[in-house]
Motif scaffolding. Structure first.
Motif: not given
Length: 77
Positions: A1-6, A8-15, A19-27
């Motif tokens: 699964m691949s999706k570009p960052l929005a 608003k999410h580009r300024g987030l930390s690596t952590y 975590c956001l990637a894990i949530l996207m896949v789990v959902e």
């Protein structure tokens, strides 16, 4: 699964990005994952301790509630 960052999410930390990637896949795969225990492999070592961490921010609390009810183990690669 691949999706570009929005934007608003580009300024987030690596952590937070990991975590956001894990949530996207789990959902995306929740119907298949909710019946059995599964492993999440990550190269972000701090995510291994996600269950043990103190949830100090609202973002962390919202993130963790999306994983409640699922049986998972986060493994460091």
């Amino acid at each position: 699964m691949s999706k570009p960052l929005a934007p608003k999410h580009r300024g987030l930390s690596t952590y937070e990005k990991e975590c956001l990637a894990i949530l996207m896949v789990v959902e995306q795969w929740r119907p298949y994952l909710q019946h059995d225990e599964f492993q999440i492999w990550t190269d972000q070592h701090s995510l291994v301790h996600l269950d043990d961490q103190r949830l100090s921010t609202v973002w962390q609390q919202k993130t963790f509630t999306k994983l409640l009810g699922l049986r998972y183990k986060i493994c460091y690669r």
